[in-house]
Design a protein around this motif. Structure first.
Motif, mmCIF file in Angstrom:
data_model
loop_
_atom_site.group_PDB
_atom_site.id
_atom_site.type_symbol
_atom_site.label_atom_id
_atom_site.label_comp_id
_atom_site.label_asym_id
_atom_site.label_seq_id
_atom_site.Cartn_x
_atom_site.Cartn_y
_atom_site.Cartn_z
ATOM 1 N N SER A 136 -22.771 21.145 9.225
ATOM 2 C CA SER A 136 -22.764 21.470 10.416
ATOM 3 C C SER A 136 -22.615 20.595 11.427
ATOM 4 C CB SER A 136 -24.134 22.654 10.588
ATOM 5 O OG SER A 136 -25.344 21.601 10.693
ATOM 6 N N GLN A 137 -23.297 19.338 11.494
ATOM 7 C CA GLN A 137 -23.541 18.258 12.216
ATOM 8 C C GLN A 137 -22.082 17.731 12.389
ATOM 9 O OE1 GLN A 137 -25.846 17.628 14.545
ATOM 10 N NE2 GLN A 137 -24.429 16.333 15.366
ATOM 11 N N VAL A 138 -21.329 17.674 11.042
ATOM 12 C CA VAL A 138 -20.285 17.211 11.103
ATOM 13 C C VAL A 138 -18.785 17.707 11.940
ATOM 14 C CG1 VAL A 138 -18.040 16.593 9.372
ATOM 15 C CG2 VAL A 138 -20.628 15.931 8.718
ATOM 16 N N ILE A 139 -18.980 19.086 11.795
ATOM 17 C CA ILE A 139 -18.007 20.163 12.292
ATOM 18 C C ILE A 139 -18.420 19.967 13.957
ATOM 19 C CG2 ILE A 139 -17.579 22.430 12.855
ATOM 20 C CD1 ILE A 139 -18.371 22.889 9.940
ATOM 21 N N ILE A 140 -19.705 19.874 14.403
ATOM 22 C CA ILE A 140 -20.081 19.718 15.715
ATOM 23 C C ILE A 140 -19.502 18.146 16.243
ATOM 24 C CG2 ILE A 140 -22.034 19.365 17.489
ATOM 25 C CD1 ILE A 140 -23.744 21.270 15.706
ATOM 26 N N ASP A 141 -19.847 17.297 15.291
ATOM 27 C CA ASP A 141 -19.264 15.910 15.751
ATOM 28 C C ASP A 141 -17.620 15.828 15.821
ATOM 29 O OD1 ASP A 141 -22.098 15.176 16.192
ATOM 30 O OD2 ASP A 141 -21.993 14.016 14.299
ATOM 31 N N LEU A 142 -16.841 16.836 15.521
ATOM 32 C CA LEU A 142 -15.485 16.451 15.463
ATOM 33 C C LEU A 142 -15.171 16.617 16.927
ATOM 34 C CD1 LEU A 142 -13.939 19.059 12.850
ATOM 35 C CD2 LEU A 142 -13.791 16.871 12.871
ATOM 36 N N PHE A 143 -15.851 17.156 17.792
ATOM 37 C CA PHE A 143 -15.381 17.300 19.271
ATOM 38 C C PHE A 143 -16.123 16.209 19.996
ATOM 39 C CE2 PHE A 143 -14.601 21.259 17.223
ATOM 40 C CZ PHE A 143 -13.505 21.592 17.666
ATOM 41 N N PRO A 144 -15.542 15.174 20.759
ATOM 42 C CA PRO A 144 -16.060 14.438 21.460
ATOM 43 C C PRO A 144 -16.632 14.800 22.757
ATOM 44 C CG PRO A 144 -13.524 14.006 21.730
ATOM 45 C CD PRO A 144 -13.793 15.307 20.910
ATOM 46 N N GLU A 146 -15.797 3.400 19.794
ATOM 47 C CA GLU A 146 -16.422 3.263 18.580
ATOM 48 C C GLU A 146 -15.606 3.375 17.228
ATOM 49 O OE1 GLU A 146 -19.305 6.325 18.821
ATOM 50 O OE2 GLU A 146 -20.844 4.948 20.213
ATOM 51 N N GLY A 147 -14.503 3.717 17.677
ATOM 52 C CA GLY A 147 -13.248 4.186 16.630
ATOM 53 C C GLY A 147 -13.691 5.285 15.660
ATOM 54 N N ASN A 148 -14.360 6.336 16.474
ATOM 55 C CA ASN A 148 -14.338 7.381 15.708
ATOM 56 C C ASN A 148 -13.151 8.386 15.396
ATOM 57 O OD1 ASN A 148 -15.306 10.391 14.916
ATOM 58 N ND2 ASN A 148 -17.303 9.849 15.693
ATOM 59 N N MET A 149 -12.671 8.259 14.280
ATOM 60 C CA MET A 149 -11.171 8.708 14.054
ATOM 61 C C MET A 149 -11.174 10.161 14.121
ATOM 62 S SD MET A 149 -8.415 7.042 13.967
ATOM 63 C CE MET A 149 -9.343 5.359 13.803
ATOM 64 N N LEU A 150 -11.874 11.007 13.662
ATOM 65 C CA LEU A 150 -11.826 12.625 13.678
ATOM 66 C C LEU A 150 -11.939 12.931 15.159
ATOM 67 C CD1 LEU A 150 -14.190 13.809 10.669
ATOM 68 C CD2 LEU A 150 -11.637 13.709 10.986
ATOM 69 N N GLN A 151 -12.839 12.340 15.873
ATOM 70 C CA GLN A 151 -12.892 12.655 17.373
ATOM 71 C C GLN A 151 -11.509 12.321 18.162
ATOM 72 O OE1 GLN A 151 -16.539 11.433 19.277
ATOM 73 N NE2 GLN A 151 -17.797 12.623 17.971
ATOM 74 N N ILE A 152 -11.152 11.148 17.541
ATOM 75 C CA ILE A 152 -9.793 10.534 18.453
ATOM 76 C C ILE A 152 -8.760 11.404 17.963
ATOM 77 C CG2 ILE A 152 -7.861 8.731 18.467
ATOM 78 C CD1 ILE A 152 -10.474 6.859 17.952
ATOM 79 N N ILE A 153 -8.624 11.843 16.776
ATOM 80 C CA ILE A 153 -7.626 13.107 16.166
ATOM 81 C C ILE A 153 -7.579 14.320 16.931
ATOM 82 C CG2 ILE A 153 -6.695 14.341 14.359
ATOM 83 C CD1 ILE A 153 -7.760 12.198 12.553
ATOM 84 N N VAL A 154 -8.981 14.620 17.302
ATOM 85 C CA VAL A 154 -9.075 16.138 17.920
ATOM 86 C C VAL A 154 -8.550 15.818 19.421
ATOM 87 C CG1 VAL A 154 -10.830 17.870 18.678
ATOM 88 C CG2 VAL A 154 -10.919 16.968 16.330
ATOM 89 N N GLY A 157 -5.710 11.272 6.417
ATOM 90 C CA GLY A 157 -5.977 10.917 5.095
ATOM 91 C C GLY A 157 -6.760 9.565 5.026
ATOM 92 N N ALA A 158 -6.664 8.732 6.020
ATOM 93 C CA ALA A 158 -7.388 7.513 5.955
ATOM 94 C C ALA A 158 -8.794 7.787 6.219
ATOM 95 C CB ALA A 158 -6.936 6.307 7.078
ATOM 96 N N THR A 159 -9.209 8.973 6.763
ATOM 97 C CA THR A 159 -10.524 9.304 7.230
ATOM 98 C C THR A 159 -11.356 10.287 6.013
ATOM 99 O OG1 THR A 159 -9.859 9.304 9.584
ATOM 100 C CG2 THR A 159 -12.042 10.126 8.760
ATOM 101 N N ILE A 160 -10.499 11.126 5.592
ATOM 102 C CA ILE A 160 -10.978 12.096 4.390
ATOM 103 C C ILE A 160 -10.624 11.895 3.089
ATOM 104 C CG2 ILE A 160 -11.424 13.765 6.259
ATOM 105 C CD1 ILE A 160 -9.392 15.264 5.042
ATOM 106 N N ASN A 161 -9.498 11.144 2.746
ATOM 107 C CA ASN A 161 -8.870 11.135 1.742
ATOM 108 C C ASN A 161 -9.614 9.984 0.753
ATOM 109 O OD1 ASN A 161 -7.117 11.204 -0.965
ATOM 110 N ND2 ASN A 161 -5.874 9.634 0.046
ATOM 111 N N MET A 162 -10.477 10.407 -0.275
ATOM 112 C CA MET A 162 -11.162 9.725 -1.159
ATOM 113 C C MET A 162 -10.760 9.562 -2.602
ATOM 114 S SD MET A 162 -13.268 8.432 1.263
ATOM 115 C CE MET A 162 -14.015 8.827 2.932
ATOM 116 N N PRO A 214 -19.969 4.460 8.011
ATOM 117 C CA PRO A 214 -19.680 3.494 7.270
ATOM 118 C C PRO A 214 -20.352 3.429 5.975
ATOM 119 C CG PRO A 214 -20.530 3.178 9.732
ATOM 120 C CD PRO A 214 -20.549 4.728 9.160
ATOM 121 N N GLY A 215 -19.739 2.596 5.163
ATOM 122 C CA GLY A 215 -20.359 2.706 3.778
ATOM 123 C C GLY A 215 -20.195 3.812 3.062
ATOM 124 N N VAL A 216 -19.103 4.678 3.555
ATOM 125 C CA VAL A 216 -19.107 6.200 2.687
ATOM 126 C C VAL A 216 -19.309 6.088 1.382
ATOM 127 C CG1 VAL A 216 -16.480 5.994 3.169
ATOM 128 C CG2 VAL A 216 -17.667 8.154 3.137
#
Length: 427
Positions: free
Chosen positions: A134-142, A151-159, A303-308, A353-355
């Protein structure tokens, strides 16, 4: 030197990599105790050049992702296309991750890399706490897009870039004027990427020299089965599974894909960072592989953010390895839980970090294995991380091609043109 005799970028990077490895190993074994080598070369010249190279690549990531996504999004004639792109991309990334960890677990159960390995009493690891879904979903929106960029928060930048691009498309004339400005900015950023690509052999040389001056290969001995099993499965996934999916889903010849991906793979291998390699991956995907910018600018950063894929392979084998070292048996249900947890965690821990190690800690906890077992594999993880990143980068490009082909935004002629994007190597 004439253009005909000029070495390709790939050749220059390989030469820099090999030279760095040879020099690093020579310094380690012949001058390993030298304070001068440690101060002025390992942590001096090599460290400075290598870190400047990686920092310069990372410097481009935020402006490149934001600008290219805005340009791609505001060019979409059909806003509903974004939803399809997102659904296809996320679905493909989750599927490839699930395939990767399934192959890894099967291989580990077959080979049993943990048999005969003694537990180390000083093997410890303290995992960071992963955020809830739930926190991940909330944190999608900056709440502050400028802060997200800082901070280089890629998901927020994408949104934010997607919303900004949609607004530009809907506003009419002002959006058209602004689009011309962003198009020009995009060209400038891409030229910066080309400049850095030409400096890559020197950066790669310094990174490899520092790594192999500090890291001996002796530690691989006790973990040889684990190390080489992870390595082999990574190679199978990157050079067999990805090409197979590409040829099956996009109906194109995979040999050309692998040939054109060599530079991005080498960048990923030497930097061990999907984010740092992102500018090169995006340039390769759009200029050499025929993916339209409107698709590539979305799928590559995502992909650079979630492709693991590469990370999941490590997790699958490491889970079985740790279970075998501790003499614990995992059931079929446990293995299925590992696959499910690692696949979903690839999205749930995106951008942390350190995902990789955080995800592994979550997987171990889920099936009741001791988290401190991670300490057993940390010693060889840096070398494997380089190969994992190359595999992840390959997966980002493969999914981009498949999604673009399904959307009709794939230039097949450019894909098969061996000379397409050759100018990337020219200043």
């Amino acid at each position: 030197m004439s253009d005909k005799n000029k070495l390709s970028l790939t050749s220059r990077i390989v030469i820099g990599m090999v030279a760095g490895i040879i020099l690093g190993m020579a310094l380690r074994y012949f001058a390993g105790d030298s304070a001068w080598v440690d101060s002025y070369l390992t942590n001096g010249l090599f460290n400075i050049v290598g870190q400047i190279f990686i920092t310069s690549l990372k410097m481009l990531v935020v402006p490149l992702v934001f600008i290219s996504l805005v340009v791609g999004t505001c060019s979409l004639s059909d806003p509903s296309k974004l939803g399809r792109l997102g659904g296809k991309a996320v679905g493909m990334y989750l599927i490839t991750t699930a395939i990767a960890i399934s192959i890894a677990i099967f291989s580990a159960v077959l080979v049993q890399p943990g048999s005969g390995v003694e537990r180390s009493s000083d093997a410890t690891f303290e995992p960071s706490e992963a955020p809830s879904l739930s926190q991940v979903i909330i944190d999608l929106f900056p709440d502050n897009p400028i802060n997200a960029m800082a901070e280089g928060n890629m998901l927020q930048i994408i949104v934010f870039a997607l919303l900004f691009g949609i607004a530009m498309a809907l506003v009419g004339k002002p959006g058209e004027r602004l689009k011309g400005f962003f198009d020009d900015l995009n060209e400038v950023i891409m030229k910066l990427v080309v400049i850095l690509m030409n400096l890559a052999p020197y950066g790669v040389f310094a990174l490899m020299a520092k790594l192999f001056t500090e890291t001996g290969l002796g530690m691989i001995g006790s973990l040889a089965k684990y190390f080489f099993l992870v390595l082999i499965v990574l190679i199978i996934h990157g050079f067999i599974v990805h090409p197979f999916l590409l040829s099956t889903l996009a109906r194109v010849k995979p040999g050309i894909f692998l040939r054109k991906m060599r530079d991005a793979q080498l960048f990923g291998f030497s930097t061990a960072s999907s984010n740092a390699t992102m500018p090169i991956t995006l340039e390769t995907v759009t200029k050499r592989l025929g993916v339209s910018n409107s698709v590539g600018s979305f799928t590559v950063p995502l992909g650079a953010t979630i492709n693991m894929d590469g990370t999941s392979i490590m997790q699958g084998i490491a889970t079985v390895f740790i279970a075998q070292v501790y003499g614990l048996d995992l059931s079929i249900a446990d293995y299925l839980m590992v696959i499910l947890t690692a696949t979903l965690a690839s999205v749930g821990t995106a951008g942390v970090p350190g995902v990789g190690l955080i995800m592994l800690a979550m997987v171990l906890q889920q099936v009741g294995l001791p988290v401190e077992g991670i300490g057993l594999i940390i010693g060889v993880d840096r070398l494997l991380d380089m190969t994992r990143t190359a595999v992840n980068v390959t997966g980002d490009a493969m999914v981009s091609c498949v999604v673009a082909k399904s959307e009709g935004d794939f230039d097949t002629e450019k894909y098969y043109d061996r000379e397409a994007g050759k100018k990337l190597e020219e200043l």
